[in-house]
Structure formats: C-alpha cells, structure tokens
Design an enzyme around this catalytic site. Structure first.
Site, PDB file in Angstrom:
ATOM      1  N   GLY A 169       1.266  -1.488   4.301  1.00  0.00           N
ATOM      2  CA  GLY A 169       1.671  -0.167   3.846  1.00  0.00           C
ATOM      3  C   GLY A 169       2.493   0.617   4.847  1.00  0.00           C
ATOM      4  N   THR A 174      -8.232   3.595   8.327  1.00  0.00           N
ATOM      5  CA  THR A 174      -9.471   2.812   8.300  1.00  0.00           C
ATOM      6  C   THR A 174      -9.601   2.065   9.620  1.00  0.00           C
ATOM      7  OG1 THR A 174      -9.008   2.552   5.963  1.00  0.00           O
ATOM      8  CG2 THR A 174     -10.788   1.225   6.854  1.00  0.00           C
ATOM      9  N   HIS A 230      -5.412   3.856  -1.893  1.00  0.00           N
ATOM     10  CA  HIS A 230      -6.732   4.211  -1.348  1.00  0.00           C
ATOM     11  C   HIS A 230      -7.036   5.659  -1.736  1.00  0.00           C
ATOM     12  CE1 HIS A 230      -9.346   4.522   2.580  1.00  0.00           C
ATOM     13  NE2 HIS A 230     -10.027   4.838   1.498  1.00  0.00           N
ATOM     14  N   HIS A 268      -3.615  -4.599   7.703  1.00  0.00           N
ATOM     15  CA  HIS A 268      -3.701  -3.424   8.574  1.00  0.00           C
ATOM     16  C   HIS A 268      -2.803  -3.595   9.787  1.00  0.00           C
ATOM     17  CE1 HIS A 268      -5.146   0.356  10.161  1.00  0.00           C
ATOM     18  NE2 HIS A 268      -5.751   0.535   8.994  1.00  0.00           N
ATOM     19  N   GLU A 305      -8.515   0.887  -3.584  1.00  0.00           N
ATOM     20  CA  GLU A 305      -9.259   0.861  -2.318  1.00  0.00           C
ATOM     21  C   GLU A 305     -10.098   2.127  -2.228  1.00  0.00           C
ATOM     22  OE1 GLU A 305      -6.692   0.041   1.052  1.00  0.00           O
ATOM     23  OE2 GLU A 305      -8.092   1.112   2.355  1.00  0.00           O
ATOM     24  N   HIS A 326       1.135   6.195   1.802  1.00  0.00           N
ATOM     25  CA  HIS A 326       1.893   7.126   2.640  1.00  0.00           C
ATOM     26  C   HIS A 326       3.123   7.703   1.952  1.00  0.00           C
ATOM     27  CE1 HIS A 326      -1.082   6.822   5.586  1.00  0.00           C
ATOM     28  NE2 HIS A 326      -0.959   5.514   5.665  1.00  0.00           N
ATOM     29  N   GLU A 384     -11.140  -9.173   2.806  1.00  0.00           N
ATOM     30  CA  GLU A 384      -9.870  -8.855   3.453  1.00  0.00           C
ATOM     31  C   GLU A 384     -10.166  -8.680   4.937  1.00  0.00           C
ATOM     32  OE1 GLU A 384      -7.216  -6.136   1.547  1.00  0.00           O
ATOM     33  OE2 GLU A 384      -6.325  -5.515   3.464  1.00  0.00           O
ATOM     34  N   ARG A 435      -6.694  12.948   0.922  1.00  0.00           N
ATOM     35  CA  ARG A 435      -5.616  13.369   1.831  1.00  0.00           C
ATOM     36  C   ARG A 435      -4.254  12.802   1.441  1.00  0.00           C
ATOM     37  NH1 ARG A 435      -7.260  10.128   7.281  1.00  0.00           N
ATOM     38  NH2 ARG A 435      -9.180  11.273   6.935  1.00  0.00           N
ATOM     39  N   HIS A 436      -4.243  11.657   0.778  1.00  0.00           N
ATOM     40  CA  HIS A 436      -2.937  11.156   0.306  1.00  0.00           C
ATOM     41  C   HIS A 436      -2.980  10.908  -1.205  1.00  0.00           C
ATOM     42  CE1 HIS A 436      -4.967   7.466   1.501  1.00  0.00           C
ATOM     43  NE2 HIS A 436      -4.683   7.603   2.784  1.00  0.00           N
ATOM     44  N   ASN A 484       0.857  -1.184   0.000  1.00  0.00           N
ATOM     45  CA  ASN A 484       0.000   0.000   0.000  1.00  0.00           C
ATOM     46  C   ASN A 484       0.900   1.245   0.000  1.00  0.00           C
ATOM     47  OD1 ASN A 484      -1.471   2.224   1.004  1.00  0.00           O
ATOM     48  ND2 ASN A 484      -3.088   0.838   1.669  1.00  0.00           N
ATOM     49  N   ARG A 497      -9.158   8.382  -1.040  1.00  0.00           N
ATOM     50  CA  ARG A 497     -10.147   8.790  -0.027  1.00  0.00           C
ATOM     51  C   ARG A 497     -10.973   9.946  -0.552  1.00  0.00           C
ATOM     52  NH1 ARG A 497      -8.711   6.709   5.435  1.00  0.00           N
ATOM     53  NH2 ARG A 497     -10.501   7.913   6.109  1.00  0.00           N
TER      54      ARG A 497
END
Ligand code: PXP
Length: 249
Positions: free
Chosen positions: A221, A106, A48, A199, A75, A15, A156, A54-55, A12, A50
């Site tokens: 990630g 998440t 992901h 996660h 995602e 970041h 998942e 934000r990323h 992932n 969002r």
C-alpha cells in the site's frame, strides 16, 4: 511441493483515504483508486477499517464491496464491531490485525497463540459466512501453528521488520530476517495454510520476498500510493508487478 500459479498482488488503498481525510473533502476517492488498480492488473484490494476511522470509513467499505470486480480483503481488528460489519458485507477475505490507537501503522503481528480460544470462536462465524480468514502474524513458529489450529485459511507474514532493516542498510540483519520469513512460509504451507506477506514493501526490497515460493500473495500500500504522486498509480502497480514476476521467474 510448492504452490502453483501466479503470485497475486493486492493493493492497499488506505492512504488514498488518508489524503482525502486531510481536507475532509470527497477526493481523492479510494474507490476510484481501487478501480484504477484493478484496471492496472491488481488481483485484489485491501482496505483497513480502523477503530478510529483515521483513513478508511464505513462508507468506503460499502462502496468498495459494490464497486470492484476483484476480491476485497477487509482488514480489521478482532472486535465485535468489526465482526458485525464483516458479516454484513461478506468480503472475499478478512485479515485480522492487532490495532493500537497510538500506532502509526500496524506495528507487529497478531498474538494468535496468546488468544487462541477467543480467536477460534471469533473466526468461526466468518468462515461459516464464506470468508477466507487470514491472520497477520510474525514468522514465529508458535503463531503459525496456532493459526493452523484455530482453522484460519491464510496467514499473512509481517514483512515490516525486514523492510526497515533493508531501508537502514542493515543488509546482514535483513538477510537473517528473510531466512526466518522463508522458514515461516515453508512451515505455514506445510500445515495447509495459504501464505501471504506484506508491510513496508517497495520496488527496492520486494524481490527476495516475491521469490519465496510458498507466498501466493503480496499486499502493498503505502509505497505505491506515494509513488503514484510521481509516476501515477497505474504505472506504479505495473512496475511492482513486473518486479514480482521477474523475482519469481
Ligand atoms: N498487510 C497488512 C496486514 C497491513 O496492515 C498493511 C498496512 O496497512 C499492509 C499489508 C501494507 O503495508 P504497506 O502499506 O506498508 O505497504
């Protein structure tokens, strides 16, 4: 019967975009990280998008779709906006997650059981477009059975709670959480679902999760992107791969 074949490692790269966005510059570039991950043995890339961007940004998704040779796992939340993007991009896989603006990451699994009819309708066109749809859920039986009923290909399992307990040294509770994850993985697999997990996974806590035989893919990630500061992203991915393989051997 348990699934055959090597457990896949999905990276992932959200970041990398977090660090880039801290300065509003063009670097570090998530696509470059994804290409390096691919060269270092990653089996897939997760990003992901969002609602608040934000990323990962929309342009990152386009660049990843065009620029990597391994499967893209898109995602997103189950919203009309994300469905439209997914249908345009047609990623290999789509992982549906719950999303709250105020959360840092998440936090829990998707409530498939509480939203079964809407989610069944939501995933139908994504499936028809050829995408493997995955539900990011907790290990509870209701959510697993609902995911199977609505026709998801994959679940998942959220390993965040296990990871937190492990990090806090609450090993008895982590063991109980692991037992529940094992049961959930076995149930999901028996219902014909492909089982993934992710996660909060790190070098220290990955082995018992990697050892669950029904789990065919881990998505990792934050820890790896952080570890990349110290040892480099390629070396961090290779070390994670080594630990997964050792746990499964
Ligand atoms: N899988 C899903 C569905 C996620 O939402 C995340 C976090 O974005 C991950 C895996 C990876 O978690 P982490 O960044 O803690 O390794």
């Amino acid at each position: 019967m348990i699934p055959q074949g090597k457990q896949r490692l999905g990276i992932n790269i959200d970041h990398v975009a977090t660090v880039r966005n801290a300065r509003g510059s063009a670097w570090p570039d998530p696509l470059r990280a994804a290409i390096l991950a691919e060269a270092s043995g990653a089996d897939g890339i997760t990003a992901h998008l969002r609602e608040d961007r934000r990323h990962i940004h929309d342009a990152d998704i386009e660049a990843l779709r065009a620029g990597i040779g391994i499967p893209l796992n898109f995602e997103c939340a189950a919203t009309d906006e994300m469905a439209a993007i997914a249908l345009r991009i047609k990623p290999h896989a789509i992982c549906l997650v719950p999303e709250k603006r105020e959360e840092r990451t998440t936090e829990g699994g998707l409530d498939v059981a509480g939203d079964e009819n809407r989610l069944a309708q939501f995933i139908a066109p994504l499936r028809d477009a050829g995408c493997r749809v995955s539900m990011f859920i907790g290990h509870d039986e209701r959510q697993i059975r609902s995911s199977a009923r609505i026709g998801a290909a994959v679940v998942e399992l959220h390993t965040g709670h296990y990871s937190e307990l492990h990090a806090e040294g609450r090993f008895d509770e982590a063991e109980a959480e692991l037992a529940a994850l094992r049961e959930g993985a076995a149930l999901a697999y028996s219902l014909g679902l492909e089982v993934h997990a992710g996660h909060g996974l790190t070098f220290d806590n990955v082995a018992p999760i990697a050892a669950i035989p029904q789990i065919m893919e881990l998505n990792i990630g934050h820890f790896l992107i952080g570890e990349a500061v110290f040892m480099g992203l390629g070396a961090a991915i290779e070390e994670m791969r080594r630990r997964m393989d050792a746990a499964r051997a």
